[in-house]
Write a protein that holds these residues in place. Structure first.
Motif, PDB file in Angstrom:
ATOM      1  N   VAL A  57     -15.500  99.318   6.233  1.00 19.05           N
ATOM      2  CA  VAL A  57     -15.387  97.921   6.656  1.00 19.05           C
ATOM      3  C   VAL A  57     -14.002  97.356   6.348  1.00 19.05           C
ATOM      4  N   ALA A  58     -13.481  97.676   5.163  1.00 12.59           N
ATOM      5  CA  ALA A  58     -12.182  97.131   4.742  1.00 12.59           C
ATOM      6  C   ALA A  58     -11.356  98.226   4.086  1.00 12.59           C
ATOM      7  N   PRO A  59     -10.847  99.168   4.877  1.00 12.10           N
ATOM      8  CA  PRO A  59     -10.049 100.265   4.302  1.00 12.10           C
ATOM      9  C   PRO A  59      -8.780  99.735   3.654  1.00 12.10           C
ATOM     10  N   LEU A  78      -4.044 106.990  12.095  1.00 10.57           N
ATOM     11  CA  LEU A  78      -5.386 106.781  12.632  1.00 10.57           C
ATOM     12  C   LEU A  78      -5.731 105.298  12.722  1.00 10.57           C
ATOM     13  N   ALA A  79      -6.485 104.939  13.761  1.00  4.92           N
ATOM     14  CA  ALA A  79      -6.892 103.552  14.011  1.00  4.92           C
ATOM     15  C   ALA A  79      -8.212 103.272  13.291  1.00  4.92           C
ATOM     16  N   VAL A  80      -8.141 103.165  11.969  1.00  4.96           N
ATOM     17  CA  VAL A  80      -9.373 103.059  11.182  1.00  4.96           C
ATOM     18  C   VAL A  80     -10.109 101.733  11.394  1.00  4.96           C
ATOM     19  N   LEU A  81      -9.411 100.691  11.797  1.00  4.98           N
ATOM     20  CA  LEU A  81     -10.073  99.405  12.036  1.00  4.98           C
ATOM     21  C   LEU A  81     -10.720  99.348  13.409  1.00  4.98           C
ATOM     22  N   ASP A  82     -10.123 100.003  14.383  1.00  4.93           N
ATOM     23  CA  ASP A  82     -10.623  99.944  15.748  1.00  4.93           C
ATOM     24  C   ASP A  82     -11.628 101.047  16.074  1.00  4.93           C
ATOM     25  N   ALA A  83     -11.592 102.139  15.333  1.00  8.82           N
ATOM     26  CA  ALA A  83     -12.532 103.252  15.565  1.00  8.82           C
ATOM     27  C   ALA A  83     -12.930 103.847  14.218  1.00  8.82           C
ATOM     28  N   PRO A  84     -13.620 103.068  13.380  1.00  8.41           N
ATOM     29  CA  PRO A  84     -13.885 103.512  12.001  1.00  8.41           C
ATOM     30  C   PRO A  84     -14.760 104.756  11.902  1.00  8.41           C
ATOM     31  N   LEU A  85     -15.800 104.823  12.698  1.00  5.34           N
ATOM     32  CA  LEU A  85     -16.708 105.970  12.608  1.00  5.34           C
ATOM     33  C   LEU A  85     -16.047 107.235  13.140  1.00  5.34           C
ATOM     34  N   THR A  86     -15.368 107.116  14.269  1.00  2.45           N
ATOM     35  CA  THR A  86     -14.736 108.276  14.883  1.00  2.45           C
ATOM     36  C   THR A  86     -13.618 108.827  14.006  1.00  2.45           C
ATOM     37  N   THR A  87     -12.784 107.950  13.453  1.00  3.99           N
ATOM     38  CA  THR A  87     -11.682 108.422  12.620  1.00  3.99           C
ATOM     39  C   THR A  87     -12.189 109.042  11.331  1.00  3.99           C
ATOM     40  N   ILE A 134     -15.124 102.002  21.944  1.00  4.46           N
ATOM     41  CA  ILE A 134     -14.117 101.499  22.881  1.00  4.46           C
ATOM     42  C   ILE A 134     -13.446 100.262  22.283  1.00  4.46           C
ATOM     43  N   ASN A 135     -12.131 100.255  22.284  1.00  3.69           N
ATOM     44  CA  ASN A 135     -11.398  99.143  21.693  1.00  3.69           C
ATOM     45  C   ASN A 135     -10.291  98.671  22.635  1.00  3.69           C
ATOM     46  N   GLU A 136      -9.509  97.711  22.191  1.00  7.25           N
ATOM     47  CA  GLU A 136      -8.513  97.080  23.059  1.00  7.25           C
ATOM     48  C   GLU A 136      -7.144  97.745  23.002  1.00  7.25           C
ATOM     49  N   ARG A 137      -7.013  98.829  22.294  1.00  2.00           N
ATOM     50  CA  ARG A 137      -5.717  99.513  22.241  1.00  2.00           C
ATOM     51  C   ARG A 137      -5.428 100.162  23.590  1.00  2.00           C
ATOM     52  N   PRO A 138      -4.213  99.975  24.117  1.00  2.00           N
ATOM     53  CA  PRO A 138      -3.870 100.563  25.414  1.00  2.00           C
ATOM     54  C   PRO A 138      -3.396 102.004  25.267  1.00  2.00           C
TER      55      PRO A 138
END
Length: 211
Positions: A57-59, A78-87, A134-138
């Motif tokens: 939740v708060a890495p 790694l995008a730990v805030l936008d894809a926490p489970l996957t990362t 799915i997140n807002e990163r392009p």
């Protein structure tokens, strides 16, 4: 065949359930099977942790992967805030040494380099699938995404874009960004191998043994 397919409706892997429902519909077009596979099994793969885990939740830091290949080292934040489970699942695989010796099985000039398949034919995985985050990163040059067969089938295969790919936005989970070694990505060829992947956890750099 229909009885065997229906037995998969309760599989712990959501991707297996989806495929089973599609096969059942082919075998018996008069039936309706989408409700039979729900609710979707929840929770992460064993050993990964849950969404309410404080570290998820708060890495306190952004872990980075160092992918050592035949062509050099690729550094990925790694995008730990936008894809926490996957990362987190990806980091768990790294610490198991899962990626050591795996090949770069797909290189499309001007598009992507893809790796992480233990079979080497684009159909392999780690033995579990992940729900999409799915997140807002392009998808820009150097964006790292999770490869899919269809929705919610992420696992161990990931790709790195070598040029902006806006058609991928909102369709594939963005799991990170290349922050070093983009020239290595440009030089990758199909058949190159991952020698090892290490993860920096804010204090130490560790990972699978080199091959």
């Amino acid at each position: 065949a229909l009885r065997t397919v229906k037995a998969a409706f309760a599989d712990r892997d959501w991707a297996v359930r989806v495929r089973a429902a599609a096969l059942a519909a082919e075998l018996d077009p008069s039936g309706s099977y989408q409700d039979a596979i729900r609710p979707a099994p929840g929770g992460p793969p064993p050993g990964v942790g849950a969404y309410d885990d404080p570290a998820m939740v708060a890495p306190s830091f952004s872990p980075q992967l160092y992918v050592d290949t035949d062509r050099g080292t690729i550094q990925i934040e790694l995008a730990v805030l936008d894809a926490p489970l996957t990362t987190r699942a990806l980091v768990a695989l790294v610490r198991r040494g899962f990626f050591t010796g795996l090949g770069v099985h797909r290189v499309v000039p001007g598009f992507v380099a893809q790796m992480g398949d233990p079979r080497g034919d684009g159909e392999g995985g780690p033995g579990f699938t992940l729900r999409d985050e799915i997140n807002e990163r392009p998808y820009l040059r150097g964006t790292v995404g999770m490869a899919l067969d269809w929705a919610d089938t992420g696992g161990s295969q990931f790709f790195i874009t070598v040029a902006p790919q806006p058609q991928l936005d909102g369709r594939y989970t963005v799991i990170g960004t290349v922050v070093g070694g983009m020239e290595v990505v440009d030089a990758l060829e199909q058949g190159d191998r991952i020698r090892r992947v290490r993860v920096w956890d804010g204090v130490t750099l560790s990972g699978g043994a080199g091959g």
